[in-house]
Scaffold this motif. Structure first.
Motif, PDB file in Angstrom:
ATOM      1  N   LEU A 148       1.004  -1.360  -0.059  1.00 49.80           N
ATOM      2  CA  LEU A 148      -0.133  -0.123  -0.148  1.00 49.80           C
ATOM      3  C   LEU A 148       0.954   1.265  -0.010  1.00 49.80           C
ATOM      4  O   LEU A 148       0.460   2.263  -0.386  1.00 49.80           O
ATOM      5  CB  LEU A 148      -1.039   0.095   1.156  1.00 49.80           C
ATOM      6  CG  LEU A 148      -2.395  -0.707   1.002  1.00 49.80           C
ATOM      7  CD1 LEU A 148      -2.976  -0.675   2.480  1.00 49.80           C
ATOM      8  CD2 LEU A 148      -3.084   0.198   0.063  1.00 49.80           C
ATOM      9  N   ARG A 149       2.154   1.321   0.509  1.00 51.00           N
ATOM     10  CA  ARG A 149       2.919   2.441   0.691  1.00 51.00           C
ATOM     11  C   ARG A 149       3.700   2.801  -0.680  1.00 51.00           C
ATOM     12  O   ARG A 149       3.984   3.750  -0.802  1.00 51.00           O
ATOM     13  CB  ARG A 149       3.959   2.131   1.916  1.00 51.00           C
ATOM     14  CG  ARG A 149       4.998   0.992   1.640  1.00 51.00           C
ATOM     15  CD  ARG A 149       5.913   1.139   2.667  1.00 51.00           C
ATOM     16  NE  ARG A 149       7.222   0.238   2.409  1.00 51.00           N
ATOM     17  CZ  ARG A 149       7.036  -1.016   2.538  1.00 51.00           C
ATOM     18  NH1 ARG A 149       5.915  -1.589   3.317  1.00 51.00           N
ATOM     19  NH2 ARG A 149       8.004  -1.954   2.226  1.00 51.00           N
ATOM     20  N   GLU A 150       3.431   1.798  -1.452  1.00 51.63           N
ATOM     21  CA  GLU A 150       3.941   2.241  -2.767  1.00 51.63           C
ATOM     22  C   GLU A 150       2.957   2.633  -3.913  1.00 51.63           C
ATOM     23  O   GLU A 150       1.824   2.300  -3.815  1.00 51.63           O
ATOM     24  CB  GLU A 150       4.571   0.961  -3.486  1.00 51.63           C
ATOM     25  CG  GLU A 150       5.989   0.580  -2.654  1.00 51.63           C
ATOM     26  CD  GLU A 150       6.545  -0.663  -3.259  1.00 51.63           C
ATOM     27  OE1 GLU A 150       6.044  -1.209  -4.299  1.00 51.63           O
ATOM     28  OE2 GLU A 150       7.700  -1.223  -2.556  1.00 51.63           O
ATOM     29  N   GLY A 151       3.378   3.602  -4.736  1.00 53.08           N
ATOM     30  CA  GLY A 151       2.469   4.241  -5.423  1.00 53.08           C
ATOM     31  C   GLY A 151       1.094   4.763  -4.759  1.00 53.08           C
ATOM     32  O   GLY A 151       1.300   5.352  -3.652  1.00 53.08           O
ATOM     33  N   ARG A 152       0.083   4.956  -5.861  1.00 49.98           N
ATOM     34  CA  ARG A 152      -0.916   5.765  -5.175  1.00 49.98           C
ATOM     35  C   ARG A 152      -2.333   4.975  -5.236  1.00 49.98           C
ATOM     36  O   ARG A 152      -2.302   4.567  -6.599  1.00 49.98           O
ATOM     37  CB  ARG A 152      -0.976   7.162  -5.971  1.00 49.98           C
ATOM     38  CG  ARG A 152      -1.715   8.088  -5.275  1.00 49.98           C
ATOM     39  CD  ARG A 152      -1.227   9.566  -5.911  1.00 49.98           C
ATOM     40  NE  ARG A 152      -2.318  10.542  -5.756  1.00 49.98           N
ATOM     41  CZ  ARG A 152      -2.799  11.490  -6.470  1.00 49.98           C
ATOM     42  NH1 ARG A 152      -2.026  11.715  -7.408  1.00 49.98           N
ATOM     43  NH2 ARG A 152      -3.771  12.022  -6.161  1.00 49.98           N
ATOM     44  N   LEU A 153      -2.987   5.119  -4.549  1.00 47.78           N
ATOM     45  CA  LEU A 153      -4.633   4.596  -4.392  1.00 47.78           C
ATOM     46  C   LEU A 153      -5.481   5.678  -4.825  1.00 47.78           C
ATOM     47  O   LEU A 153      -5.520   6.690  -4.180  1.00 47.78           O
ATOM     48  CB  LEU A 153      -4.857   3.855  -3.426  1.00 47.78           C
ATOM     49  CG  LEU A 153      -4.275   2.572  -2.808  1.00 47.78           C
ATOM     50  CD1 LEU A 153      -4.630   1.983  -1.716  1.00 47.78           C
ATOM     51  CD2 LEU A 153      -5.161   1.508  -3.840  1.00 47.78           C
ATOM     52  N   GLU A 183     -14.686   1.421  -6.280  1.00 45.15           N
ATOM     53  CA  GLU A 183     -13.677   0.702  -6.752  1.00 45.15           C
ATOM     54  C   GLU A 183     -12.483   1.421  -6.637  1.00 45.15           C
ATOM     55  O   GLU A 183     -12.402   2.436  -6.639  1.00 45.15           O
ATOM     56  CB  GLU A 183     -14.051   0.317  -8.206  1.00 45.15           C
ATOM     57  CG  GLU A 183     -12.840  -0.625  -8.664  1.00 45.15           C
ATOM     58  CD  GLU A 183     -13.415  -1.438 -10.152  1.00 45.15           C
ATOM     59  OE1 GLU A 183     -14.984  -1.338 -10.223  1.00 45.15           O
ATOM     60  OE2 GLU A 183     -12.702  -1.742 -10.929  1.00 45.15           O
ATOM     61  N   ARG A 184     -11.548   0.379  -6.217  1.00 55.00           N
ATOM     62  CA  ARG A 184      -9.991   1.089  -5.940  1.00 55.00           C
ATOM     63  C   ARG A 184      -9.271   0.977  -7.212  1.00 55.00           C
ATOM     64  O   ARG A 184      -9.140  -0.427  -7.876  1.00 55.00           O
ATOM     65  CB  ARG A 184      -9.506   0.582  -4.812  1.00 55.00           C
ATOM     66  CG  ARG A 184     -10.058   1.218  -3.521  1.00 55.00           C
ATOM     67  CD  ARG A 184      -9.520   0.633  -2.388  1.00 55.00           C
ATOM     68  NE  ARG A 184      -9.901   1.317  -1.297  1.00 55.00           N
ATOM     69  CZ  ARG A 184      -9.098   0.789   0.028  1.00 55.00           C
ATOM     70  NH1 ARG A 184      -8.570  -0.162   0.172  1.00 55.00           N
ATOM     71  NH2 ARG A 184      -9.737   1.490   1.112  1.00 55.00           N
ATOM     72  N   PHE A 185      -8.312   1.855  -7.535  1.00 55.38           N
ATOM     73  CA  PHE A 185      -7.340   1.708  -8.520  1.00 55.38           C
ATOM     74  C   PHE A 185      -6.107   2.050  -8.040  1.00 55.38           C
ATOM     75  O   PHE A 185      -6.115   2.928  -7.130  1.00 55.38           O
ATOM     76  CB  PHE A 185      -7.728   2.587  -9.746  1.00 55.38           C
ATOM     77  CG  PHE A 185      -9.123   2.269 -10.461  1.00 55.38           C
ATOM     78  CD1 PHE A 185      -9.201   1.520 -11.694  1.00 55.38           C
ATOM     79  CD2 PHE A 185     -10.286   2.969  -9.851  1.00 55.38           C
ATOM     80  CE1 PHE A 185     -10.232   1.173 -12.187  1.00 55.38           C
ATOM     81  CE2 PHE A 185     -11.408   2.539 -10.523  1.00 55.38           C
ATOM     82  CZ  PHE A 185     -11.572   1.561 -11.571  1.00 55.38           C
ATOM     83  N   TRP A 186      -5.019   1.480  -8.744  1.00 53.91           N
ATOM     84  CA  TRP A 186      -3.769   1.593  -8.176  1.00 53.91           C
ATOM     85  C   TRP A 186      -2.891   1.965  -9.049  1.00 53.91           C
ATOM     86  O   TRP A 186      -2.785   1.402 -10.258  1.00 53.91           O
ATOM     87  CB  TRP A 186      -3.382   0.473  -7.260  1.00 53.91           C
ATOM     88  CG  TRP A 186      -1.779   0.520  -6.843  1.00 53.91           C
ATOM     89  CD1 TRP A 186      -1.393   1.098  -5.813  1.00 53.91           C
ATOM     90  CD2 TRP A 186      -0.774  -0.278  -7.218  1.00 53.91           C
ATOM     91  NE1 TRP A 186       0.025   0.957  -5.693  1.00 53.91           N
ATOM     92  CE2 TRP A 186       0.393   0.084  -6.632  1.00 53.91           C
ATOM     93  CE3 TRP A 186      -0.348  -0.963  -8.271  1.00 53.91           C
ATOM     94  CZ2 TRP A 186       1.668  -0.284  -7.006  1.00 53.91           C
ATOM     95  CZ3 TRP A 186       0.801  -1.674  -8.577  1.00 53.91           C
ATOM     96  CH2 TRP A 186       1.802  -1.296  -7.983  1.00 53.91           C
TER      97      TRP A 186
END
Ligand code: ZN
Length: 80
Positions: free
Chosen positions: A17-22, A45-48
């Motif tokens: 979760l700490r990498e990138g962006r949600l 809905e979640r996108f990453w």
């Protein structure tokens, strides 16, 4: 949708979760998305975006209810 980066041309797999962006969007009519909180009972809905993609891309919801990737505006950042 969280299995991999939301950038189709990127194969980064979602691990931390700490990498990138949600990004989280509300689903309307089962197929369209909105950033406006809708009435109860509708889904989300979640996108990453992976770390690398989130540096240059962001996700936005169009008025048509599609999720699109848009380049982040490169700010003239001065070294602090
Ligand atoms: Zn990526």
């Amino acid at each position: 949708m969280l299995a991999k980066c939301a950038n189709p041309s990127c194969n980064a797999k979602f691990k931390y979760l700490r990498e990138g962006r949600l990004f989280e969007f509300n689903i309307v009519d089962g197929a369209r998305y909105t950033t406006i909180p809708s009435s109860a009972g509708t889904g989300r809905e979640r996108f990453w975006l992976c770390e690398q993609c989130s540096r240059v891309l962001t996700l936005q919801c169009t008025t048509d209810g599609d999720i699109v990737r848009v380049p982040r505006i490169a700010r003239q950042q001065r070294a602090a």
